[in-house]
Design a protein around this motif. Structure first.
Motif, PDB file in Angstrom:
ATOM      1  N   UNK A 107      -8.924   8.126   1.624  1.00 41.88           N
ATOM      2  CA  UNK A 107      -8.654   6.901   2.377  1.00 41.88           C
ATOM      3  C   UNK A 107      -7.155   6.673   2.542  1.00 41.88           C
ATOM      4  N   UNK A 108      -6.418   6.742   1.453  1.00 40.77           N
ATOM      5  CA  UNK A 108      -4.982   6.441   1.510  1.00 40.77           C
ATOM      6  C   UNK A 108      -4.223   7.502   2.302  1.00 40.77           C
ATOM      7  N   UNK A 109      -4.611   8.769   2.167  1.00 35.97           N
ATOM      8  CA  UNK A 109      -3.942   9.825   2.922  1.00 35.97           C
ATOM      9  C   UNK A 109      -4.162   9.653   4.419  1.00 35.97           C
ATOM     10  N   UNK A 110      -5.381   9.267   4.792  1.00 37.96           N
ATOM     11  CA  UNK A 110      -5.676   9.041   6.210  1.00 37.96           C
ATOM     12  C   UNK A 110      -4.904   7.837   6.730  1.00 37.96           C
ATOM     13  N   UNK A 111      -4.801   6.790   5.906  1.00 40.47           N
ATOM     14  CA  UNK A 111      -4.064   5.584   6.313  1.00 40.47           C
ATOM     15  C   UNK A 111      -2.591   5.917   6.506  1.00 40.47           C
ATOM     16  N   UNK A 112      -2.014   6.646   5.570  1.00 39.91           N
ATOM     17  CA  UNK A 112      -0.595   7.020   5.661  1.00 39.91           C
ATOM     18  C   UNK A 112      -0.338   7.818   6.944  1.00 39.91           C
ATOM     19  N   UNK A 113      -1.220   8.762   7.233  1.00 39.08           N
ATOM     20  CA  UNK A 113      -1.062   9.589   8.436  1.00 39.08           C
ATOM     21  C   UNK A 113      -1.059   8.733   9.693  1.00 39.08           C
ATOM     22  N   UNK A 152       4.819   4.776  13.684  1.00 38.04           N
ATOM     23  CA  UNK A 152       6.238   4.571  13.360  1.00 38.04           C
ATOM     24  C   UNK A 152       6.449   3.541  12.262  1.00 38.04           C
ATOM     25  N   UNK A 153       5.523   3.497  11.326  1.00 37.87           N
ATOM     26  CA  UNK A 153       5.670   2.647  10.149  1.00 37.87           C
ATOM     27  C   UNK A 153       6.259   3.502   9.027  1.00 37.87           C
ATOM     28  N   UNK A 162       9.487  -2.231   9.502  1.00 34.71           N
ATOM     29  CA  UNK A 162       8.949  -1.320  10.517  1.00 34.71           C
ATOM     30  C   UNK A 162       7.598  -1.788  11.054  1.00 34.71           C
ATOM     31  N   UNK A 163       7.159  -2.982  10.618  1.00 31.54           N
ATOM     32  CA  UNK A 163       5.868  -3.518  11.049  1.00 31.54           C
ATOM     33  C   UNK A 163       6.067  -4.663  12.031  1.00 31.54           C
ATOM     34  N   UNK A 164       5.201  -4.710  13.008  1.00 30.14           N
ATOM     35  CA  UNK A 164       5.221  -5.768  14.013  1.00 30.14           C
ATOM     36  C   UNK A 164       4.175  -6.813  13.638  1.00 30.14           C
ATOM     37  N   UNK A 165       4.528  -8.077  13.681  1.00 31.36           N
ATOM     38  CA  UNK A 165       3.586  -9.151  13.337  1.00 31.36           C
ATOM     39  C   UNK A 165       2.642  -9.434  14.507  1.00 31.36           C
ATOM     40  N   UNK A 195       0.851  -5.235  12.345  1.00 37.88           N
ATOM     41  CA  UNK A 195       0.155  -4.209  13.141  1.00 37.88           C
ATOM     42  C   UNK A 195       0.171  -2.898  12.365  1.00 37.88           C
ATOM     43  N   UNK A 196      -0.955  -2.593  11.781  1.00 35.50           N
ATOM     44  CA  UNK A 196      -1.143  -1.376  10.984  1.00 35.50           C
ATOM     45  C   UNK A 196      -2.474  -0.755  11.402  1.00 35.50           C
TER      46      UNK A 196
END
Length: 210
Positions: free
Chosen positions: A82-88, A94-95, A112-115, A121-122
């Motif tokens: 799960x975490x590896x897929x999220x990071x990718x 561009x986070x 690096x995150x847009x609200x 936005x993730x």
């Protein structure tokens, strides 16, 4: 606004073995379990060991809802995939990843995150339930926690190897999601984030009609 009209339903399951700290042998669990069949990140399915998502004859595995756990915990191999897929997916958006902050292993630069209305936005997360068309979508407001002004972390933690329950959905993921436990018909009604509807649980009026 009648939010209950937008509830999505999934069956409540009974774990044949109690998961309570103190219980009688043969007593079923009184906690709330649901069937999560897969997890998607940005609509891409994470590669998980399917057997961990079901409750076995000894009461191990499956997914339960907890207001005791502050954050969702995932069995070690589920957490890794799960975490590896999220990071990718996050990097593709561009986070920027930064050093972890305990108890979280995956953290990012908040700069690096847009609200958005539903949090930063993730990558979106979907807990896919009894079918591909029934899923619980989790946006940034429930997947990301700000630990300071500069760092925001993935609000999920590694539950270790061989936990009693493979996925324990914690309180942070439940915030501003309406849940309806219909015990008469053994089903759970749920919404995604109420922020998407420009409201919160704090705005609800629970006063009975005269």
């Amino acid at each position: 606004m009648e939010v209950s009209n937008s509830l999505i339903y999934t069956p409540l399951l009974i774990n044949p073995v109690s998961t309570a700290g103190v219980s009688t042998k043969g007593e079923p669990s009184v906690e709330y379990f649901i069937c999560v069949k897969s997890i998607k990140i940005n609509e891409k399915t994470a590669l998980l060991k399917a057997s961990l998502l079901s409750i076995d004859n000894n009461g191990f595995g499956g997914t339960k809802i907890s207001t005791v756990n502050p954050y969702t915990t995932l069995e070690a191999s589920i957490y890794k995939a799960f975490s590896e897929a999220f990071i990718k997916e996050a990097i593709s958006m561009n986070i920027t990843r930064v050093a972890p902050v305990a108890p979280f292993d995956v953290c990012f630069s908040s700069k690096s995150m847009v609200s958005t209305r539903v949090g930063p936005r993730v990558p979106t997360l979907d807990l896919v339930l009894q079918s591909e068309t029934v899923y619980w979508r989790i946006f940034g407001a429930n997947s990301i926690v700000y630990v300071n002004n500069d760092v925001a972390c993935l609000a999920f933690v590694d539950g270790g190897s061989n936990p009693r329950t493979s996925i324990v959905i914690g309180g942070y993921q439940l915030e501003n999601n309406l849940l309806q436990f219909d015990l008469a018909t053994s089903r759970l009604g749920f919404t995604s984030s109420l922020l998407f509807r420009q409201t919160t649980c704090a705005n609800f009026n629970f006063t009975p009609n005269a």
